[in-house]
Write a protein that holds these residues in place. Structure first.
Motif, PDB file in Angstrom:
ATOM      1  N   LYS A   1      79.814 -52.437 -96.739  1.00 12.82           N
ATOM      2  CA  LYS A   1      79.242 -51.587 -97.696  1.00 12.82           C
ATOM      3  C   LYS A   1      77.736 -51.661 -98.070  1.00 12.82           C
ATOM      4  N   LYS A   2      77.077 -52.153 -96.652  1.00 18.33           N
ATOM      5  CA  LYS A   2      75.711 -52.295 -97.015  1.00 18.33           C
ATOM      6  C   LYS A   2      75.078 -51.556 -95.598  1.00 18.33           C
ATOM      7  N   PRO A   3      73.819 -51.050 -95.801  1.00 14.37           N
ATOM      8  CA  PRO A   3      73.126 -50.281 -94.801  1.00 14.37           C
ATOM      9  C   PRO A   3      72.896 -51.433 -93.549  1.00 14.37           C
ATOM     10  N   LEU A   4      72.847 -50.940 -92.448  1.00 12.52           N
ATOM     11  CA  LEU A   4      72.456 -51.626 -91.377  1.00 12.52           C
ATOM     12  C   LEU A   4      71.025 -52.257 -91.662  1.00 12.52           C
TER      13      LEU A   4
END
Lengths: 116, 116
Positions: B40-43
């Protein structure tokens, strides 16, 4: 700093139908590149399509096309004739065109499910 | 072997352990990258090496230590990690030309790290 927003955590589409994934970005730069990456369940990330900001024409790659709206800072991905193999996480990414800048800024991704 | 390979594919370690992740690219590229992918976080870009020189350290804690002995190999040495460091660690490579156009980043399959 640049940011990329994908407002749809999950999307679903029927096989053979068309789906559009949304992406917006924030930047003060005028020259940059935009990308859509696909990450299937096997996890290897692959490039789907790219767009140079200085080009007005929307990029297309077979069943994949983009709608690039520079003024609106919008970069959506359209998948036509969806196939089961299109099921994956899709990431929108931004890269500055400044010399020496290799950094990709990613959105959180959209999980696409393709229903038979 | 072709493309970008990463070993191990899965790693479980305790907080006091020391381990290393390995990445190898077989594409003749001159730039390599470490990314962290959390749920649930961007790369998040961690490190960039261009011509074996580190060109970016994206404020990564010192418990992560990269090493790039040559343009084909990249390591990420891990020590005294925290449970929140559990994530998928992706390696990528590209051919960067000073002053030239962008080049696609090719990703490896990743190492799934679990810190107990």
């Amino acid at each position: 700093a640049q940011t990329v927003t994908q407002s749809q955590p999950e999307m679903s589409v029927q096989e053979a139908e068309t789906v559009t994934l949304s992406c917006t970005y924030d930047t003060s730069e005028s020259d940059y590149y935009l990308f859509w990456y696909k990450q299937p369940p096997s996890r290897q990330m692959i490039l789907v399509i790219r767009q140079e900001a200085y080009k007005q024409q929307n990029a297309t790659e077979n069943r994949f096309s983009v709608n690039f709206q520079k003024a609106a800072k919008s970069f959506s991905l359209k998948i036509s004739d969806s196939q089961l193999g299109d099921a994956a996480m899709y990431f929108c990414a931004y890269r500055s065109a400044s010399s020496g800048s290799e950094k990709l800024v990613f959105g959180k991704g959209t999980k696409l499910t393709v229903n038979p | 072997e072709t493309g970008v390979t990463q070993t191990p594919r899965h790693l479980v370690m305790g907080m006091t352990n020391k381990k290393s992740l390995k990445c190898e690219q077989h594409l003749g590229h001159n730039a390599m990258y470490w990314y962290k992918q959390s749920a649930k976080k961007p790369l998040e870009l961690m490190f960039v090496y261009n011509f074996k020189e580190q060109t970016e350290n994206n404020s990564v804690p010192s418990r992560f230590s990269p090493e790039c002995p040559n343009s084909s190999h990249l390591f990420l040495h891990l020590h005294t990690l925290q449970p929140e460091d559990s994530a998928l660690y992706l390696c990528a490579s590209s051919q960067e030309i000073a002053g030239g156009p962008w080049n696609e980043q090719f990703f490896g399959p990743g190492t799934r790290l679990t810190v107990l």
